[in-house]
Design an enzyme around this catalytic site. Structure first.
Site, short mmCIF file in Angstrom:
data_model
loop_
_atom_site.label_atom_id
_atom_site.label_comp_id
_atom_site.label_asym_id
_atom_site.label_seq_id
_atom_site.Cartn_x
_atom_site.Cartn_y
_atom_site.Cartn_z
CG HIS A 199 14.04 -50.81 -39.55
ND1 HIS A 199 13.95 -49.99 -40.65
CD2 HIS A 199 14.80 -50.15 -38.64
CE1 HIS A 199 14.63 -48.88 -40.42
NE2 HIS A 199 15.15 -48.95 -39.19
CG ASP A 201 15.81 -48.12 -34.90
OD1 ASP A 201 16.04 -48.42 -36.08
OD2 ASP A 201 15.56 -46.96 -34.52
CG HIS A 348 11.74 -46.09 -38.27
ND1 HIS A 348 11.81 -46.77 -37.07
CD2 HIS A 348 13.04 -45.90 -38.66
CE1 HIS A 348 13.06 -46.96 -36.74
NE2 HIS A 348 13.84 -46.46 -37.69
NE ARG A 364 18.89 -45.28 -33.49
CZ ARG A 364 19.08 -46.39 -34.18
NH1 ARG A 364 18.57 -46.53 -35.39
NH2 ARG A 364 19.83 -47.37 -33.69
#
Length: 378
Positions: A199, A201, A348, A364
């Site tokens: 995907h 993000d 990723h 994150r």
């Protein structure tokens, strides 16, 4: 400040969207709709596990956090200003090791939190070039959270995730957390054969993230690596005729399913979900490189095509990105690592491959970037 998009960019302002968007068959495990609770005793070290190293980073889910829809903003791409000899980012004495020819680099001997603005500009450009960079021996996790956010805010407006856990008082931090004693992998693999879920993000936002930071807080002894695929090299591998056919096509990206999954788990819903349209091939504002921009987690259909036509093209692109081991990198986490990637030109997947109940805990910082655009096919 100048906008990131160029005069030659193309956008689709509105399209007719399907009334019902169902979870596609490609939708698998996804770290952002993972566990919504944890054992307090285990995180405090009372159940045979070591205590969490950074308890102030443990996730909270505050139902009072309600936000209006995101509004457009003018993003400035600092990578366009960078000195590409990277004198501040990669000074003499730094160790730079490329993981593969096109994607992935490991850097030692550089402290990100000490970079000047010129160094940050160079960081944005270097990451756009190398796609994902692992900086070792960093102090990010030990900084006050507000200081880490100030650093990340240089690269764009902070994205507040609509459903994920966050440290108390800091909804701008997205947490990836599987607590000590969590045996989710055992139950997961009763129904599935792989935890890989490629995907980009929150691609459903009108202005998805660009330069993105993920730093380790706690890790299993082994396992929990992160895979990255180079969407620029994947585009470059296509035939000229197929590239030309993809240009001008747009796809819908939906946050509906993620929000519904969060609601079904009894978790929070900070904003109502959105559906956006983005070009299938997008252009990076600093490098000018073109990348494939669809992913099986959030992309739902190609605008203007019939279902069978859309499914066939999307499946080819998903498989092409997923199976391209010759344009992928695998990042192994070490203590005090910050991994920086460009969300516009990569995809990723985290790996759920450890079964001993050890904690995996990361934070994150997710600065938003420009609205995806496409320059003409040449």
């Amino acid at each position: 400040m100048a906008p990131s998009a160029t005069e030659t960019s193309t956008t689709v302002e509105s399209v007719a969207l399907p009334q019902t968007l169902k979870t596609p068959r490609y939708f698998g495990v996804y770290k952002e709709i993972g566990t919504t609770s944890f054992s307090k005793e285990a995180e405090e070290g009372k159940s045979g596990y070591e205590a969490a190293k950074y308890p102030h980073y443990l996730p909270t889910w505050n139902p009072e956090q309600k936000y209006p829809p995101l509004q457009p903003f003018e993003h400035y791409e600092h990578g366009k200003d960078a000195d590409t000899t990277y004198p501040e980012l990669l000074p003499q004495g730094a160790t730079v090791t490329d993981l593969t020819p096109t994607i992935g680099t490991e850097v030692r001997g550089v402290q990100l939190s000490s970079l000047s603005d010129a160094g940050k500009d160079q960081l944005a450009r270097f990451v756009a070039e190398r796609k994902v960079v692992a900086f070792r021996d960093q102090d990010f996790a030990d900084l006050p959270i507000a200081d880490a956010l100030k650093f990340g805010g240089y690269f764009g407006r902070h994205h507040i995730h609509p459903t994920s856990g966050s440290p108390e008082g800091y909804p701008e931090i997205h947490l990836v957390h599987r607590g000590a004693g969590d045996k989710a992998a055992d139950a997961f693999f009763e129904a599935r054969t792989s935890s890989v879920a490629w995907h980009s993000d929150v691609s459903y936002e009108q202005q998805p993230p660009g330069t993105t930071f993920l730093y380790i807080l706690d890790k299993p002894q082994t396992g929990g690596d992160t895979l990255f695929t180079d969407a620029v090299e994947a585009y470059n591998r296509l035939s000229p005729l197929f590239k030309e056919r993809l240009h001008g096509l747009y796809a819908t990206h939906s946050g509906v399913e993620q929000a519904d999954a969060s609601t079904a788990r009894g978790s929070i819903r900070r904003r109502e979900p959105v559906i956006s349209t983005h070009p299938i091939i997008r252009t990076h504002p600093a490098t000018g490189e073109k990348a494939i921009y669809v992913n099986p987690q959030f992309t739902r259909n190609i605008v203007g095509l019939k279902k069978e036509e859309s499914d066939a093209i999307l499946k080819f692109l998903y498989d092409h990105l997923a199976y391209g081991a010759d344009f992928q990198a695998r990042v192994k986490w070490e203590e005090r690592t910050v991994v920086v990637w460009d969300n516009r030109v990569t995809q990723h997947s985290a790996l759920l491959d450890w079964h001993n109940g050890q904690r995996r805990h990361l934070a994150r910082i997710t600065p938003q970037a420009e609205r995806p655009y496409q320059t003409p096919f040449k």
